[in-house]
Design an enzyme around this catalytic site. Sequence first.
Site, short mmCIF file in Angstrom:
data_model
loop_
_atom_site.label_atom_id
_atom_site.label_comp_id
_atom_site.label_asym_id
_atom_site.label_seq_id
_atom_site.Cartn_x
_atom_site.Cartn_y
_atom_site.Cartn_z
N ASP A 1 0.85 -1.19 0.00
CA ASP A 1 0.00 0.00 0.00
C ASP A 1 0.89 1.24 0.00
O ASP A 1 1.87 1.31 0.74
CB ASP A 1 -0.88 -0.04 1.26
CG ASP A 1 -1.74 1.20 1.40
OD1 ASP A 1 -2.04 1.83 0.37
OD2 ASP A 1 -2.12 1.52 2.55
N GLU B 1 -5.16 -20.25 -17.94
CA GLU B 1 -5.46 -20.99 -16.72
C GLU B 1 -6.38 -22.13 -17.09
O GLU B 1 -7.42 -21.92 -17.71
CB GLU B 1 -6.12 -20.09 -15.68
CG GLU B 1 -6.11 -20.76 -14.33
CD GLU B 1 -7.22 -20.27 -13.44
OE1 GLU B 1 -7.10 -20.39 -12.22
OE2 GLU B 1 -8.23 -19.78 -13.97
N ASP C 1 -4.39 3.65 2.71
CA ASP C 1 -5.80 3.25 2.81
C ASP C 1 -5.94 1.76 3.12
O ASP C 1 -7.05 1.22 3.17
CB ASP C 1 -6.58 3.60 1.53
CG ASP C 1 -6.14 2.80 0.32
OD1 ASP C 1 -5.16 2.02 0.43
OD2 ASP C 1 -6.78 2.93 -0.74
N ASN D 1 -0.62 4.60 -0.04
CA ASN D 1 -1.29 5.82 0.42
C ASN D 1 -2.03 5.66 1.74
O ASN D 1 -2.84 6.51 2.11
CB ASN D 1 -2.26 6.32 -0.66
CG ASN D 1 -3.35 5.31 -0.96
OD1 ASN D 1 -3.32 4.19 -0.43
ND2 ASN D 1 -4.33 5.68 -1.77
N ASP E 1 -7.77 -15.94 -17.40
CA ASP E 1 -8.51 -16.54 -16.29
C ASP E 1 -9.52 -17.58 -16.78
O ASP E 1 -10.29 -17.31 -17.72
CB ASP E 1 -9.24 -15.43 -15.53
CG ASP E 1 -9.85 -15.91 -14.23
OD1 ASP E 1 -9.09 -16.26 -13.33
OD2 ASP E 1 -11.10 -15.93 -14.14
N ASP F 1 -1.54 -1.16 -3.93
CA ASP F 1 -1.88 -0.39 -5.13
C ASP F 1 -0.70 -0.37 -6.10
O ASP F 1 0.38 -0.89 -5.80
CB ASP F 1 -2.31 1.04 -4.74
CG ASP F 1 -1.37 1.65 -3.70
OD1 ASP F 1 -0.15 1.57 -3.91
OD2 ASP F 1 -1.86 2.17 -2.67
O1 TEU Z 1 -9.61 -19.28 -10.58
C1 TEU Z 1 -9.91 -20.41 -11.26
C2 TEU Z 1 -10.42 -21.47 -10.46
O2 TEU Z 1 -11.37 -22.01 -10.90
C3 TEU Z 1 -9.80 -21.89 -9.16
O3 TEU Z 1 -8.49 -21.60 -9.03
C4 TEU Z 1 -10.67 -21.39 -8.10
O4 TEU Z 1 -10.08 -21.40 -6.86
C5 TEU Z 1 -11.91 -22.19 -8.21
O5 TEU Z 1 -12.92 -21.56 -7.57
C6 TEU Z 1 -11.77 -23.63 -7.83
O6 TEU Z 1 -11.50 -23.86 -6.49
C7 TEU Z 1 -9.64 -18.08 -11.28
C8 TEU Z 1 -8.99 -17.02 -10.45
O7 TEU Z 1 -7.63 -17.33 -10.29
C9 TEU Z 1 -9.72 -16.92 -9.15
O8 TEU Z 1 -9.11 -16.05 -8.25
C10 TEU Z 1 -11.12 -16.48 -9.48
O9 TEU Z 1 -11.89 -16.47 -8.32
C11 TEU Z 1 -11.79 -17.39 -10.50
O10 TEU Z 1 -10.96 -17.71 -11.59
C12 TEU Z 1 -12.98 -16.68 -11.09
O11 TEU Z 1 -12.56 -15.60 -11.87
CA CA Z 2 -3.59 1.98 -1.28
#
Ligand code: TEU
Ligand code: CA
Length: 574
Positions: free
Chosen positions: A35, A269, A39, A37, A215, A43
Site C-alpha cells: 500500500d 489458466e 488506505d 497511500n 482466467d 496499489d
Molecule cells: O480461478 C480459477 C479457479 O477455478 C480456481 O483456481 C478457483 O479457486 C476455483 O474456484 C476452484 O477452487 C480463477 C482465479 O484465479 C480466481 O481467483 C477467481 O476467483 C476465478 O478464476 C474466477 O474468476
Molecule cells: Ca492503497
Amino acid sequence: MTAAGDTSRETVNGHVRHWWKEAVFYQVWPRSFQDSNGDGIGDIPGVIARLDHIADLGVDAIWLSPHYDSPNVDNGYDVRDYRAVGAEFGTMADFDALLAAVKARGMRLIVDMVVNHSSDEHAWFVESRASKESGRRDWYVWHPGRDGGAAPPNDWRSFFGGSAWARDDATGEWYMHLFHEKQPDLNWESEPARAAIFDAMRFWLDKGVDGFRLDVIAFVSKDPAFPDYPPRHRDAPEYYHADGPRLFEHLCDMRREVYRGADKVALGEAFGVPLPRAARLVAEGSGPLDMLIHFDAVRIDRAGMWRWKPVPLPVFKRVFTDMERLLGRTAWRAVSLSNHDNPRLVSHFGDDGPRWRVRSACLLATLTLTLKGTPIVYQGDEIGMTNYPFATIEDYDDVEGKGAWSDWVETGKVGAQEFLENLWRTSRDHARTAMQWDDGPNAGFTTGTPWFHVHPDHGTVNAAAARADDASVYHAYRRLIALRKARPELVYGDFRDHLPDDPRLFVYERRIGADACLVALNMSGEAASFATPEGFAGAALVLVDGVSPQKTEPLAGSVDLEPWDSRIWRLPGS
Ligand code: TEU
Ligand code: CA
C-alpha cells in the site's frame, strides 16, 4: 499461433525458442502487495516502489493479477470496466508508469484477463439484463427456467456455491454464472460479444503489455443444449465446463484477432483441463495458447473443492512424468505450485514449522526452478511466507470458502469443525494476507489499517531479514534463477524421474544430450539415501539447499540427504 509460419526460429532440444519459455515469472496480487497511500489496500504505486525486490531476484516477467475497476466480490476477478484501472489501485497514469518502470528494469509485464465472465455491474451486463429486446441481450447466457420458470434451467453449479443460474426479476429469465452471481458468464457464441472482448484485450496489448494470463479460459465454450451434467462429471464439474464444443475454435479466434502474430504470451489458466486434453491447446505452432497453468499438482490433495486428502509422494511425482509424456517436446507448460488461489507453498508441500521452514522452502524453490516448464513464483513464497492461523469462518474473506460454508455447513451436510479443519488446509485466503516486508507495524505493508490480516510471524518472516541473510529463501531463489539462466538443460532439457516409487525422495534429471543436471530432493522430515544414478558418477555439486556448497566432492556411491535437503549436480557435458 506464435510460431506459425516463422521457420527462422532457433530450436533447442527440439523446442522452438521463445522468451516466455526461458523466462521466470513472478505473480503480483496487487491488493496485498504494498500500500502506498495508507488506505490499507495495496496499489500500483506500491508495486512500483517494490520493483527492485522483484528485479533483484532475476525474474524476467511479472504477471499482475486484476488491476481493473471492480466491485470486488471476487477481489478483482469480477471486472466492471476492462479499460479502467480500479480506483483503489491508482490511475491509468500509474499503470503506464508501472509498465515503463518494469521495462526500464529489463522485465516484461503481463496482465490478467478475466473474460469468461464480467461483473454484473459491467455496462454490457447492465444493458443485457434490461430487457429481452436489449441489443446486448445475447452477450451473456440467458435461459428460461424449468418448471414454468421457477427452477434453474439445468443442474449446473457455481464454484462459489449454489446453482450456476440466477433468476433476474426484470424478465423472469435466468442468467448463468459459473462463479459468483455477480460474475455473469459472457456468451462467446455471440460474435459481437467476442469482438468486444477482443477489442478490450487489444487495448492492453496496444499499451505495450507482453501478453495475458487468461482466467479460467477453458470455460468459455458452453454446450448450446444446456444439458444437465453427465453423471461422470457430477462430482467434478470443472471437467465438464472445460470441455465445451467450440473451445478450440474460440481460442484460435482470440489468438488471431488479439495477438495478430506478435510474440506475446498467452498463459491460459486450465482449471478442468486434464493433461491429455491440454496438448492440443498448447501444441507448438498450432495451439491457440502458449502454455497452461495446470491444476494436476497444485490440487492433487483435494477431494472436491474444499476437502483435503493426503497424497503419497509417488502420486505427486507422477504428474511430472505424465507431463513429459503427454506434452513432450511439441508443447510447453507452466510450473505453478502456488498462487493467489492456493495455500502457501511451504505450508502446502513443505514443513512450515520453525525447524524446517527455511530448508523446505529452499527445496520448493529448487523444485519450482528445475522442473520442466516456465516457473511462476507467487509473491511471498520467495521469503517462505506461511499459512495464516485462521480459526473461525469469520476470519476468512474469500467468497469461495464462504460459499462452500453455506452449501455444506449451513445445510447440515458436514459439521463446522470438520469443514474448518479442511478449509484451513485448502483456503485461498492464506495467499492473500499482506506481503511481509519488514518486522515493523503491519509488516511494512501499510501505514493504515490493512484490508486483511497480517501474519503474526512477520517478525521473523519478512523480506528485509531475508535479503540480509545469505542463507535465506530469497537468496536461494536468486541463485536458482541464475543457475537456470546459465544452464539450457534446466529450461529445454528432457525430464526423467529416477526414483518414481520412492516415498520420500524426488530424484530427477534434466538433460540435453551430454549436458545434464541431477536434482535430488528429500521431501520428508526423515533422512533418506539413494545410489548415484547411472551416468552421474563424477558430477559436480552446484547447489545445496539453494546455497553454493563449501566442498564439492564429485558425486559417487550412496548419497545421504538430511530432512528437506535439496541438491543439484551437473555433468560437465561434452
Ligand atoms: O480461478 C480459477 C479457479 O477455478 C480456481 O483456481 C478457483 O479457486 C476455483 O474456484 C476452484 O477452487 C480463477 C482465479 O484465479 C480466481 O481467483 C477467481 O476467483 C476465478 O478464476 C474466477 O474468476
Ligand atoms: Ca492503497
